[in-house]
Design an enzyme around this catalytic site. Structure first.
Site, PDB file in Angstrom:
ATOM      1  N   ASN A  32       1.412 -38.142  45.077  1.00  0.00           N
ATOM      2  CA  ASN A  32       2.147 -38.354  46.261  1.00  0.00           C
ATOM      3  C   ASN A  32       3.548 -37.780  46.330  1.00  0.00           C
ATOM      4  O   ASN A  32       4.372 -38.094  47.104  1.00  0.00           O
ATOM      5  CB  ASN A  32       2.269 -40.063  46.177  1.00  0.00           C
ATOM      6  CG  ASN A  32       3.104 -40.437  45.014  1.00  0.00           C
ATOM      7  OD1 ASN A  32       3.477 -39.601  44.156  1.00  0.00           O
ATOM      8  ND2 ASN A  32       3.440 -41.678  44.909  1.00  0.00           N
ATOM      9  N   THR A 116      -1.301 -41.927  25.486  1.00  0.00           N
ATOM     10  CA  THR A 116       0.203 -41.604  24.952  1.00  0.00           C
ATOM     11  C   THR A 116       0.000 -42.181  23.522  1.00  0.00           C
ATOM     12  O   THR A 116      -0.392 -43.178  23.056  1.00  0.00           O
ATOM     13  CB  THR A 116       0.979 -42.096  25.736  1.00  0.00           C
ATOM     14  OG1 THR A 116       2.207 -42.201  25.030  1.00  0.00           O
ATOM     15  CG2 THR A 116       0.965 -43.477  25.999  1.00  0.00           C
ATOM     16  N   TYR A 140       5.450 -49.689  29.249  1.00  0.00           N
ATOM     17  CA  TYR A 140       4.720 -48.325  29.226  1.00  0.00           C
ATOM     18  C   TYR A 140       3.605 -48.149  28.460  1.00  0.00           C
ATOM     19  O   TYR A 140       2.510 -47.814  29.087  1.00  0.00           O
ATOM     20  CB  TYR A 140       5.763 -47.214  29.208  1.00  0.00           C
ATOM     21  CG  TYR A 140       5.061 -45.825  29.270  1.00  0.00           C
ATOM     22  CD1 TYR A 140       4.358 -45.378  30.214  1.00  0.00           C
ATOM     23  CD2 TYR A 140       4.917 -45.019  27.969  1.00  0.00           C
ATOM     24  CE1 TYR A 140       3.813 -44.211  30.394  1.00  0.00           C
ATOM     25  CE2 TYR A 140       4.245 -43.895  27.946  1.00  0.00           C
ATOM     26  CZ  TYR A 140       3.807 -43.303  28.982  1.00  0.00           C
ATOM     27  OH  TYR A 140       3.006 -42.265  29.067  1.00  0.00           O
ATOM     28  N   PHE A 168       1.330 -36.474  22.311  1.00  0.00           N
ATOM     29  CA  PHE A 168       2.524 -36.531  21.636  1.00  0.00           C
ATOM     30  C   PHE A 168       3.548 -35.984  22.524  1.00  0.00           C
ATOM     31  O   PHE A 168       3.405 -36.219  23.790  1.00  0.00           O
ATOM     32  CB  PHE A 168       2.099 -35.786  20.253  1.00  0.00           C
ATOM     33  CG  PHE A 168       1.713 -36.802  19.345  1.00  0.00           C
ATOM     34  CD1 PHE A 168       0.337 -37.130  19.419  1.00  0.00           C
ATOM     35  CD2 PHE A 168       2.412 -37.594  18.301  1.00  0.00           C
ATOM     36  CE1 PHE A 168      -0.274 -38.400  18.809  1.00  0.00           C
ATOM     37  CE2 PHE A 168       1.636 -38.579  17.477  1.00  0.00           C
ATOM     38  CZ  PHE A 168       0.543 -39.003  17.796  1.00  0.00           C
ATOM     39  N   ASP A 283      12.723 -45.964  20.287  1.00  0.00           N
ATOM     40  CA  ASP A 283      12.296 -44.896  19.606  1.00  0.00           C
ATOM     41  C   ASP A 283      11.890 -45.246  18.203  1.00  0.00           C
ATOM     42  O   ASP A 283      12.736 -45.549  17.428  1.00  0.00           O
ATOM     43  CB  ASP A 283      13.593 -43.812  19.723  1.00  0.00           C
ATOM     44  CG  ASP A 283      13.808 -43.103  20.823  1.00  0.00           C
ATOM     45  OD1 ASP A 283      12.992 -42.994  21.666  1.00  0.00           O
ATOM     46  OD2 ASP A 283      14.669 -42.386  21.198  1.00  0.00           O
TER      47      ASP A 283
HETATM   48  N1  UDP Z   1      16.649 -37.318  22.541  1.00  0.00           N
HETATM   49  C1  UDP Z   1      18.188 -37.298  21.988  1.00  0.00           C
HETATM   50  N2  UDP Z   1      18.730 -37.010  23.083  1.00  0.00           N
HETATM   51  C2  UDP Z   1      18.359 -36.917  24.371  1.00  0.00           C
HETATM   52  C3  UDP Z   1      16.918 -37.185  24.560  1.00  0.00           C
HETATM   53  C4  UDP Z   1      16.209 -37.276  23.662  1.00  0.00           C
HETATM   54  O1  UDP Z   1      18.267 -37.214  20.974  1.00  0.00           O
HETATM   55  O2  UDP Z   1      19.350 -36.650  25.327  1.00  0.00           O
HETATM   56  C5  UDP Z   1      15.922 -37.695  21.416  1.00  0.00           C
HETATM   57  C6  UDP Z   1      14.979 -38.907  21.422  1.00  0.00           C
HETATM   58  O3  UDP Z   1      15.787 -40.123  21.027  1.00  0.00           O
HETATM   59  C7  UDP Z   1      13.688 -38.509  20.842  1.00  0.00           C
HETATM   60  C8  UDP Z   1      13.513 -37.099  20.825  1.00  0.00           C
HETATM   61  O4  UDP Z   1      14.857 -36.513  21.157  1.00  0.00           O
HETATM   62  O5  UDP Z   1      13.765 -39.130  19.328  1.00  0.00           O
HETATM   63  C9  UDP Z   1      12.329 -36.630  21.973  1.00  0.00           C
HETATM   64  O6  UDP Z   1      12.793 -37.612  23.039  1.00  0.00           O
HETATM   65  P1  UDP Z   1      11.917 -37.236  24.407  1.00  0.00           P
HETATM   66  O7  UDP Z   1      12.671 -38.064  25.425  1.00  0.00           O
HETATM   67  O8  UDP Z   1      12.190 -35.884  24.692  1.00  0.00           O
HETATM   68  O9  UDP Z   1      10.502 -37.480  24.395  1.00  0.00           O
HETATM   69  P2  UDP Z   1       9.750 -39.138  23.707  1.00  0.00           P
HETATM   70  O10 UDP Z   1       9.703 -38.788  22.044  1.00  0.00           O
HETATM   71  O11 UDP Z   1      10.730 -40.235  24.171  1.00  0.00           O
HETATM   72  O12 UDP Z   1       8.374 -39.208  24.449  1.00  0.00           O
END
Ligand code: UDP
Length: 328
Positions: A32, A116, A140, A168, A283
C-alpha cells in the site's frame, strides 16, 4: 515460481524481490506504499493495494496464478505497538489471518512469513536457538507470535506448507547501491548513525550504558538484508505440504551499540558525536542468533559475516541517497 510478495516495496521486501527476479521467478508485489517505496521495485511488478482489502488481494492472487506467498507486510515499531496495540493486532494479526485463509482456500501450497526475534522476549540463553521459550514482551512480538501459532495449526490440518523466519537486526543495502534502507520515521541504529556521519543529525543517542554487557550498551546481531533475502529463497524452495519450519536468521555474532558506532566511524571516516541517554523501554540487553538450524537444514550461509562489510553497503546507499527515495 509465481510469487506474491506482500510488503514487497519495503526494506527487506524490496531486497528479496530483487533477488527473486534475478533468479528468474515471476513476482507480484502487493504494497500500500504506506511505508514501502514505489521506486524500490520494478514498476511492472507493483500492485498498490492494502492488506485489509482482502477481496482485491484474493483477485490479484487468482489473476496472477500465485503459487507461493511471501508475507512481509506488517507494522514494526515496537514502541508504537505498546501505545497503539489495536493497530498492530489489526494489521499484523487480523489482516494476516485473512490472507492465510484466502491462501488456504485458493490451495496455494507455500507460505513464507517474516517473523522476528522479538517473539522470544528476554531470552534465557545466548545465542538464542529455536527451542528457546517464546515469551514476547510487547504487542508487536505478540502479534507475530500469534500468527506463527496459526500457521502451525494450519499446516497440521491443511495441505499447506510454511516457513517462518525469525529475523535478527536487518541492515545494509544492495551492494550495487540501487536500493537501501529508508524508514519514516527512522528509528534504527545504523541508518541514524550514518545520518550523523552525513551531517543530517547532530549526534546519536546511545539508549542505555548500564546494561550487563561488555561495554554497558546493548548487543545485537546485525544481518545483511541480502543474506536475509537469500534465506527466503531457500525457505521457499524447501517448503513441503503439511509441514512448517521456524528458523532464526542472524550471523551468530553480536555487536554492541558502541562497536557499531566505532565501525561506522572507520567506514565513513567521520567522527560520530554521541550522547548517552536512558534505556529505551522494551530493549533486551543482548540478542544474538543461534543459526545452526537454518545453515544445516537449508544450507544457508551468510555472505556478510563482518559488520564492517555490512556498514560499507549501507554507507554506499546513504551517501548516494541522502534523502532516501525522496518520496515521504
Ligand atoms: N539504539 C540506540 N540509539 C538509537 C537507536 C537504537 O542506542 O538512536 C540501540 C537500541 O537501543 C538497540 C540497538 O541500538 O539496542 C538496535 O536498535 P534498532 O532500533 O536498530 O533495532 P532493534 O534491536 O530495536 O530491532
Amino acid at each position: 515460481m509465481r510469487i506474491l510478495v506482500t510488503g514487497g516495496a519495503g526494506y527487506i521486501g524490496s531486497h528479496t524481490v530483487k533477488l527473486l527476479l534475478a533468479r528468474g521467478h515471476a513476482v507480484t508485489v502487493y504494497d500500500n506504499l504506506s511505508f514501502g517505496h514505489r521506486d524500490a521495485v520494478p514498476k511492472e511488478t507493483l500492485v498498490v493495494g492494502d492488506l485489509k482489502d482482502i477481496d482485491h488481494l484474493d483477485q490479484i492472487m487468482v489473476v496472477n496464478q500465485i503459487e507461493a506467498v511471501i508475507h512481509f507486510a506488517a507494522f514494526a515499531y515496537v514502541g508504537e505497538s505498546v501505545t497503539n496495540p489495536a493497530k498492530y493486532y489489526q494489521n499484523n494479526l487480523l489482516n494476516s489471518m485473512n490472507l492465510l485463509e484466502r491462501v488456504r482456500r485458493l490451495g496455494i501450497p507455500r507460505f513464507v512469513f517474516s517473523s522476528t526475534c522479538a517473539t522470544y522476549g528476554v531470552p534465557t540463553a545466548m545465542p538464542i536457538t529455536e527451542d528457546e521459550k517464546q515469551s514476547p514482551i510487547n504487542p508487536y512480538g505478540n502479534s507475530k507470535f500469534c500468527f506463527e501459532k496459526m500457521l502451525a495449526d494450519y499446516a497440521a490440518a491443511y495441505p499447506l506448507g510454511f516457513t517462518a523466519l525469525r529475523y535478527f537486526n536487518a541492515s545494509g543495502a544492495a551492494p550495487d547501491g540501487s536500493i537501501g534502507e529508508d524508514h519514516t520515521p527512522e528509528t534504527h541504529l545504523i541508518p541514524l548513525v550514518l545520518q550523523v556521519a552525513l551531517g543530517q543529525r547532530p549526534h546519536i543517542e546511545i539508549f542505555g550504558t548500564d546494561y550487563p554487557t561488555s561495554d554497558g550498551t546493548c548487543i545485537r546481531d546485525y544481518i545483511h538484508v541480502d543474506d536475509l533475502a537469500e534465506a527466503h529463497l531457500l525457505a521457499l524452495e524447501k517448503i513441503q505440504p503439511n509441514q512448517g519450519n521456524f528458523y532464526n536468521v542472524g550471523i551468530g555474532r553480536g555487536y554492541s551499540v558502541r562497536e557499531v558506532i566505532q565501525v561506522a566511524e572507520e567506514v565513513t571516516g567521520k567522527k560520530i558525536a554521541v550522547k548517552e541517554a536512558p534505556r529505551r523501554a522494551g530493549d533486551p540487553p543482548s540478542l544474538v542468533a543461534g543459526s545452526d538450524k537454518i545453515r544445516r537444514e537449508l544450507g544457508w550461509q551468510p555472505k556478510y559475516t563482518q559488520l564492517r562489510a555490512i556498514l560499507e553497503t549501507a554507507w554506499n546507499w546513504h551517501k548516494a541517497h541522502p534523502k532516501g527515495y525522496g518520496d515521504k
